[in-house]
Design a protein around this motif. Structure first.
Motif, PDB file in Angstrom:
ATOM      1  N   MET A   1      -4.932  -5.928  -5.662  1.00  0.00           N
ATOM      2  CA  MET A   1      -6.012  -5.872  -4.722  1.00  0.00           C
ATOM      3  C   MET A   1      -7.490  -6.242  -5.377  1.00  0.00           C
ATOM      4  O   MET A   1      -8.311  -6.921  -4.355  1.00  0.00           O
ATOM      5  CB  MET A   1      -6.193  -4.001  -4.586  1.00  0.00           C
ATOM      6  CG  MET A   1      -5.137  -3.464  -3.703  1.00  0.00           C
ATOM      7  SD  MET A   1      -5.224  -4.486  -2.077  1.00  0.00           S
ATOM      8  CE  MET A   1      -6.838  -3.488  -1.444  1.00  0.00           C
TER       9      MET A   1
ATOM     10  N   SER B   1       0.973  -1.192   0.172  1.00  0.00           N
ATOM     11  CA  SER B   1       0.082   0.029   0.065  1.00  0.00           C
ATOM     12  C   SER B   1       0.809   1.310   0.044  1.00  0.00           C
ATOM     13  O   SER B   1       1.646   1.576   0.868  1.00  0.00           O
ATOM     14  CB  SER B   1      -0.807   0.066   1.128  1.00  0.00           C
ATOM     15  OG  SER B   1      -1.260   1.278   1.794  1.00  0.00           O
ATOM     16  N   PRO B   2       0.679   1.948  -1.114  1.00  0.00           N
ATOM     17  CA  PRO B   2       1.449   3.291  -1.162  1.00  0.00           C
ATOM     18  C   PRO B   2       1.325   4.458   0.141  1.00  0.00           C
ATOM     19  O   PRO B   2       2.054   4.874   0.430  1.00  0.00           O
ATOM     20  CB  PRO B   2       1.113   3.884  -2.520  1.00  0.00           C
ATOM     21  CG  PRO B   2       0.284   2.842  -3.142  1.00  0.00           C
ATOM     22  CD  PRO B   2      -0.119   1.929  -2.111  1.00  0.00           C
ATOM     23  N   PHE B   3       0.006   4.212   0.484  1.00  0.00           N
ATOM     24  CA  PHE B   3      -0.419   5.182   1.544  1.00  0.00           C
ATOM     25  C   PHE B   3       0.521   4.817   2.874  1.00  0.00           C
ATOM     26  O   PHE B   3       0.727   5.488   3.473  1.00  0.00           O
ATOM     27  CB  PHE B   3      -1.837   5.274   1.649  1.00  0.00           C
ATOM     28  CG  PHE B   3      -2.527   5.432   0.476  1.00  0.00           C
ATOM     29  CD1 PHE B   3      -2.605   6.795  -0.017  1.00  0.00           C
ATOM     30  CD2 PHE B   3      -2.933   4.725  -0.316  1.00  0.00           C
ATOM     31  CE1 PHE B   3      -3.111   7.266  -1.211  1.00  0.00           C
ATOM     32  CE2 PHE B   3      -3.683   5.028  -1.742  1.00  0.00           C
ATOM     33  CZ  PHE B   3      -3.798   6.210  -1.901  1.00  0.00           C
TER      34      PHE B   3
ATOM     35  N   ASP C   1      -6.345   6.908   8.125  1.00  0.00           N
ATOM     36  CA  ASP C   1      -6.042   7.860   6.746  1.00  0.00           C
ATOM     37  C   ASP C   1      -4.759   8.261   6.972  1.00  0.00           C
ATOM     38  O   ASP C   1      -4.463   9.208   7.518  1.00  0.00           O
ATOM     39  CB  ASP C   1      -7.077   9.024   6.542  1.00  0.00           C
ATOM     40  CG  ASP C   1      -7.057   9.486   5.168  1.00  0.00           C
ATOM     41  OD1 ASP C   1      -7.882   9.022   4.287  1.00  0.00           O
ATOM     42  OD2 ASP C   1      -6.184  10.486   4.862  1.00  0.00           O
ATOM     43  N   SER C   2      -3.964   8.130   5.649  1.00  0.00           N
ATOM     44  CA  SER C   2      -2.379   8.599   5.622  1.00  0.00           C
ATOM     45  C   SER C   2      -2.460   9.924   5.598  1.00  0.00           C
ATOM     46  O   SER C   2      -1.337  10.390   6.282  1.00  0.00           O
ATOM     47  CB  SER C   2      -1.802   7.899   4.258  1.00  0.00           C
ATOM     48  OG  SER C   2      -2.356   8.703   3.177  1.00  0.00           O
ATOM     49  N   ASN C   3      -3.247  10.806   5.227  1.00  0.00           N
ATOM     50  CA  ASN C   3      -3.253  12.417   4.829  1.00  0.00           C
ATOM     51  C   ASN C   3      -3.551  12.825   6.553  1.00  0.00           C
ATOM     52  O   ASN C   3      -2.786  13.534   6.999  1.00  0.00           O
ATOM     53  CB  ASN C   3      -4.113  12.920   4.224  1.00  0.00           C
ATOM     54  CG  ASN C   3      -3.783  14.326   4.050  1.00  0.00           C
ATOM     55  OD1 ASN C   3      -3.050  14.754   3.712  1.00  0.00           O
ATOM     56  ND2 ASN C   3      -5.114  14.876   4.012  1.00  0.00           N
TER      57      ASN C   3
ATOM     58  N   GLY D   1     -12.384   1.337   6.473  1.00  0.00           N
ATOM     59  CA  GLY D   1     -11.726   0.108   6.141  1.00  0.00           C
ATOM     60  C   GLY D   1     -10.484   0.089   5.493  1.00  0.00           C
ATOM     61  O   GLY D   1     -10.238  -1.100   4.696  1.00  0.00           O
ATOM     62  N   THR D   2      -9.736   1.213   5.238  1.00  0.00           N
ATOM     63  CA  THR D   2      -8.624   1.269   4.395  1.00  0.00           C
ATOM     64  C   THR D   2      -7.318   1.160   5.192  1.00  0.00           C
ATOM     65  O   THR D   2      -7.424   1.529   6.649  1.00  0.00           O
ATOM     66  CB  THR D   2      -8.406   2.572   3.657  1.00  0.00           C
ATOM     67  OG1 THR D   2      -8.759   3.664   4.538  1.00  0.00           O
ATOM     68  CG2 THR D   2      -9.571   2.611   2.526  1.00  0.00           C
ATOM     69  N   VAL D   3      -6.092   0.968   4.683  1.00  0.00           N
ATOM     70  CA  VAL D   3      -4.981   1.138   5.357  1.00  0.00           C
ATOM     71  C   VAL D   3      -4.430   2.318   4.695  1.00  0.00           C
ATOM     72  O   VAL D   3      -4.493   2.466   3.808  1.00  0.00           O
ATOM     73  CB  VAL D   3      -4.144  -0.306   5.397  1.00  0.00           C
ATOM     74  CG1 VAL D   3      -4.524  -1.418   6.318  1.00  0.00           C
ATOM     75  CG2 VAL D   3      -3.905  -0.619   4.005  1.00  0.00           C
ATOM     76  N   PRO D   4      -3.677   3.102   5.558  1.00  0.00           N
ATOM     77  CA  PRO D   4      -2.986   2.766   7.102  1.00  0.00           C
ATOM     78  C   PRO D   4      -4.048   3.310   8.014  1.00  0.00           C
ATOM     79  O   PRO D   4      -4.771   4.270   7.818  1.00  0.00           O
ATOM     80  CB  PRO D   4      -1.631   3.576   7.086  1.00  0.00           C
ATOM     81  CG  PRO D   4      -1.922   4.528   6.420  1.00  0.00           C
ATOM     82  CD  PRO D   4      -2.923   4.036   5.270  1.00  0.00           C
TER      83      PRO D   4
ATOM     84  N   VAL E   1      -7.085  -5.793   4.646  1.00  0.00           N
ATOM     85  CA  VAL E   1      -8.309  -4.927   4.803  1.00  0.00           C
ATOM     86  C   VAL E   1      -9.570  -5.682   4.076  1.00  0.00           C
ATOM     87  O   VAL E   1     -10.626  -5.684   4.436  1.00  0.00           O
ATOM     88  CB  VAL E   1      -8.186  -3.797   3.902  1.00  0.00           C
ATOM     89  CG1 VAL E   1      -7.439  -2.716   4.651  1.00  0.00           C
ATOM     90  CG2 VAL E   1      -7.533  -3.983   2.758  1.00  0.00           C
TER      91      VAL E   1
END
Ligand SMILES: N[C@@H](CCC(=O)N[C@@H](CS)C(=O)NCC(=O)O)C(=O)O
Ligand SMILES: N[C@@H](CCC(=O)N[C@@H](CS)C(=O)NCC(=O)O)C(=O)O
Lengths: 222, 222
Positions: free
Chosen positions: A116, A10-12, A63-65, A48-51, A34
């Motif tokens: 994915m 996962s790039p995030f 949320d990465s941001n 439901g997303t990583v990270p 996930v």
């Protein structure tokens, strides 16, 4: 202990791992599949997303941001988002570019289709999407090349979250052998500088069952 | 003078218009037909999306999230993103939710299919996407209803960017008659409070050629 729920490709997640290391914040990675949609994980991050980051004081940050904004505020000693208003605009603009436009046009069409989709039971890879992904990647490499030619780091004179956002995507794509580094020598030079940072070590030693990265993946003089 | 390049039905533009008004920052709106892909506009915002803010000192700020972070830093008198680290995480988490997940699952499938697709010459509306959009909207209204029932404002005790992000999407959808306000009385009550704020006046007097909003659109006691 600080925990990071993540996936290696996962790039995030990669962006956040790089930022945690740059800021010298120790953490324990936790693999979160996930597609299993674990109820305990959805309680922490309804998207439901990583990270997702779980701080040692119990604060949950999805949320990465959101994580990167939080880390910049909570641990400001290492500045990664610029100092002046104008610098901060440019860093955030490029982060939105990589995690928005690049992610939609490139990452989703390549990593999304190839890995994915199958993992999350959403069907088979779509050859048309993959072709679009490669075309978009060529254009994006040219844009990153232009940035790398005209600036020391992607957002300006200092290394910033923009570099880590871009490196999150490009390193994950490189793991899947998707990046043609001959397209832009300036991008290749910038990425070699990124790779040689201590914060990159974890990323370069990633292992993913069923995917063999190319020989140059972890090579600093690739 | 400060200029905001926008489209009246763009939820991202609406969020920024609301924030500019809440912070009492005067600006001149400029209609930007993104589908024309004006070279002068692409120079300011290579992503080619609205909104973009042009500050009176010449600083160009593309992307609604980048604009809102900038406005919070440059004009901190009216706090819209929370004060403590935990509050700021929750505000940003919900902004990412509305501008990410809600936008993908609802807004793109409804406003995107019904208006943007034709305007930008990307084909005809897809009935399947529109049906998915309405289904997703019902689920999202329930989630917003749960937030509105358990908190004074969506992110907690104080009105925040999360409320303006949600209102950006819901007001644009309401303009297109897409919102069934009977699904959640708590959402309706929250939205009535939003509508009655002075910052909402511009949004409620929007006109879009070829689209007639429902009678209740600008009605404060709808
Ligand atoms: N806006 C999110 C996006 C994260 C994201 O899309 N992560 C992907 C993996 S790269 C994911 O978890 N996908 C699972 C899903 O969408 O169900 C962030 O920045 O953290
Ligand atoms: N991340 C951007 C998204 C903006 C966006 O998608 N705007 C739409 C209108 S609602 C747009 O300009 N679309 C034109 C296009 O994608 O070409 C932001 O927050 O400003």
């Amino acid at each position: 202990m600080r925990y990071l729920y993540h996936l290696p490709l996962s790039p995030f997640s990669r962006k956040v791992r790089l930022v945690l290391s740059e800021k010298r914040l120790p953490y324990e990675p936790r693999l979160e599949k996930v597609w299993d949609r674990r109820p305990e994980y959805l309680d922490m991050n309804p998207a439901g997303t990583v990270p997702t980051l779980l701080e040692d004081n119990g604060l949950v940050i999805p949320d990465s941001n959101v994580i990167c904004e939080y880390l910049e505020e909570a641990y400001p000693d290492t500045v990664l988002m610029g100092r002046t208003l104008a610098e901060r605009v440019e860093v955030r603009r490029l982060c939105a570019w990589f995690d928005g436009k690049f992610a939609q046009e490139v990452t989703r069409n390549l990593l999304g289709e190839k890995f994915m989709k199958r993992l999350s039971g959403r069907g088979e890879p779509d050859a048309y999407a993959i072709r679009n992904g490669y075309t978009a990647l060529r254009h994006h490499l040219q844009y990153i090349g232009w940035l790398a030619e005209t600036r020391k780091w992607l957002a300006g004179a200092n290394i910033s979250l923009a570099d880590f956002a871009a490196a999150g995507h490009l390193s994950a794509l490189d793991f899947a052998s998707d990046v043609d580094w001959t397209i832009s020598p300036a991008v290749k030079d910038w990425y070699a500088r990124m790779k040689s940072r201590p914060s990159f070590r974890g990323i370069l030693s990633d292992r993913v069952p069923g995917v063999t990265p190319p020989a140059h993946y972890a090579d600093l003089d690739f």
